[in-house]
Design a protein around this motif. Sequence first.
Motif, short mmCIF file in Angstrom:
data_model
loop_
_atom_site.label_atom_id
_atom_site.label_comp_id
_atom_site.label_asym_id
_atom_site.label_seq_id
_atom_site.Cartn_x
_atom_site.Cartn_y
_atom_site.Cartn_z
N SER A 229 -14.09 -24.85 6.09
CA SER A 229 -14.40 -24.17 4.83
C SER A 229 -13.14 -24.07 3.98
CB SER A 229 -14.98 -22.78 5.09
OG SER A 229 -14.03 -21.96 5.76
N GLN A 230 -13.33 -24.03 2.68
CA GLN A 230 -12.25 -23.83 1.73
C GLN A 230 -12.66 -22.75 0.74
OE1 GLN A 230 -13.83 -27.10 1.57
NE2 GLN A 230 -12.72 -27.78 3.38
N HIS A 231 -11.68 -22.03 0.24
CA HIS A 231 -11.98 -21.02 -0.76
C HIS A 231 -10.77 -20.84 -1.67
CE1 HIS A 231 -9.73 -18.48 2.14
NE2 HIS A 231 -9.37 -17.81 1.06
N ALA A 232 -11.03 -20.46 -2.90
CA ALA A 232 -10.00 -20.15 -3.89
C ALA A 232 -10.47 -18.95 -4.70
CB ALA A 232 -9.73 -21.35 -4.80
N ASN A 233 -9.56 -18.08 -5.02
CA ASN A 233 -9.94 -16.89 -5.78
C ASN A 233 -8.81 -16.45 -6.69
OD1 ASN A 233 -8.70 -15.84 -3.10
ND2 ASN A 233 -8.59 -14.08 -4.44
N PHE A 234 -9.20 -15.84 -7.80
CA PHE A 234 -8.24 -15.22 -8.71
C PHE A 234 -8.84 -13.89 -9.15
CE2 PHE A 234 -6.33 -14.55 -12.96
CZ PHE A 234 -5.02 -14.45 -12.56
N LYS A 235 -8.71 -12.90 -8.28
CA LYS A 235 -9.26 -11.59 -8.54
C LYS A 235 -8.56 -10.59 -7.62
CE LYS A 235 -13.02 -12.22 -5.21
NZ LYS A 235 -14.48 -12.20 -4.98
N ILE A 236 -8.71 -9.31 -7.95
CA ILE A 236 -8.15 -8.25 -7.11
C ILE A 236 -9.09 -8.02 -5.94
CG2 ILE A 236 -7.51 -5.82 -7.01
CD1 ILE A 236 -6.73 -5.97 -9.90
N ASN A 237 -8.56 -8.23 -4.74
CA ASN A 237 -9.35 -8.05 -3.52
C ASN A 237 -8.96 -6.72 -2.87
OD1 ASN A 237 -10.86 -8.25 -1.24
ND2 ASN A 237 -9.85 -10.08 -0.44
N LEU A 238 -9.81 -5.69 -3.04
CA LEU A 238 -9.50 -4.37 -2.50
C LEU A 238 -9.49 -4.35 -0.98
CD1 LEU A 238 -11.55 -2.11 -4.93
CD2 LEU A 238 -9.13 -2.67 -5.02
N PHE A 239 -10.11 -5.35 -0.35
CA PHE A 239 -10.13 -5.40 1.11
C PHE A 239 -8.84 -5.99 1.67
CE2 PHE A 239 -14.62 -5.38 -0.11
CZ PHE A 239 -15.08 -4.33 0.67
N SER A 240 -7.94 -6.49 0.80
CA SER A 240 -6.69 -7.06 1.28
C SER A 240 -5.50 -6.14 1.03
CB SER A 240 -6.43 -8.41 0.60
OG SER A 240 -6.20 -8.24 -0.79
N VAL A 241 -5.75 -4.87 0.70
CA VAL A 241 -4.67 -3.92 0.50
C VAL A 241 -3.99 -3.63 1.83
CG1 VAL A 241 -4.09 -1.60 -0.28
CG2 VAL A 241 -5.85 -2.89 -1.47
N SER A 242 -2.67 -3.68 1.85
CA SER A 242 -1.93 -3.40 3.09
C SER A 242 -0.77 -2.45 2.79
CB SER A 242 -1.40 -4.68 3.73
OG SER A 242 -0.50 -5.34 2.87
N PHE A 243 -0.47 -1.60 3.77
CA PHE A 243 0.63 -0.62 3.67
C PHE A 243 1.64 -0.95 4.77
CE2 PHE A 243 -3.19 1.26 2.01
CZ PHE A 243 -2.79 1.99 0.90
N GLY A 244 2.91 -0.69 4.48
CA GLY A 244 3.93 -0.94 5.48
C GLY A 244 5.18 -0.12 5.23
N VAL A 245 5.95 0.09 6.30
CA VAL A 245 7.25 0.75 6.22
C VAL A 245 8.32 -0.32 6.33
CG1 VAL A 245 8.79 2.43 7.30
CG2 VAL A 245 6.32 2.84 7.26
N VAL A 246 9.25 -0.33 5.37
CA VAL A 246 10.26 -1.39 5.27
C VAL A 246 11.64 -0.75 5.24
CG1 VAL A 246 11.05 -3.37 3.92
CG2 VAL A 246 8.62 -2.83 4.02
N PHE A 247 12.61 -1.41 5.90
CA PHE A 247 13.99 -0.95 5.93
C PHE A 247 14.89 -1.98 5.24
CE2 PHE A 247 11.81 0.94 9.52
CZ PHE A 247 12.14 2.28 9.40
N TYR A 248 15.76 -1.49 4.37
CA TYR A 248 16.70 -2.34 3.63
C TYR A 248 18.10 -2.07 4.18
CZ TYR A 248 12.93 -3.22 0.31
OH TYR A 248 11.74 -3.60 -0.27
#
Length: 249
Positions: A229-248
Amino acid sequence: MNKLKSICLLLSLVTAAVLLPSPLKAQEQFKRGLEHISFVPKGQWITGVSVNYTQSDQENYQFLVFENINGDTYSFKISPMLMYAFKDNLAAGAKFGYQRSRTRLNSGQFVLDSETTYDVDHLYMITSNYYGTAAFRNYISLGSSMRFGLFNEVQLELGGGQSKLTNGSGTDFTGTFEKNFSLNIGLTPGIAMFLSNYSAIEVNIGVLGFGYSHTKAVTDRIYESKRSSQHANFKINLFSVSFGVVFYL
């Protein structure tokens, strides 16, 4: 008369020299007035991890045409990251991910009307996937603030894994084993909020992407099948929201 013509010609040349821009004169550079500061300075290491875990249990659960559902499911995903700022506000690196999910349906009914009912029981599925991602980031500061900033991340992801699906019991038992491969290219903008000089919370969401997947399945060690299968999209996908803790660092 000749002197008058000479004077007129001289005045025309002087006027043209004044009105026309000189090729030797450098034009002033146009500036929009946007302030550009070093939000993430060159030489910083960026590392972090995002973790996601969900679990649910159903007992005599009903949803639309599904009734008397008894079972449980869980999903777990972990994704560490390591990037390096090779230039102010520009960073490149890699991400790695592992995802595991399991669904177990002990019993349930698919009811279309009072005379059409299908029973489903002993359905079990477990999936494990691995991902490797090359990433490039561009940071943008919000004015002169060093606490909040935007970033735009371009990702190239390669993944693969396997899954097992079984259905029925006893002489009606059947099972399918699958292997899959996936390729994804995505654009994920986000926002970073610094809690201190070296730690931040990040939120990003996918808006642009192209993906390809290929799966090979073997049922009861006899029947083989393939799907892609192939797919292409140009829209806001609310199911792909991710949170993370990052150190600099």
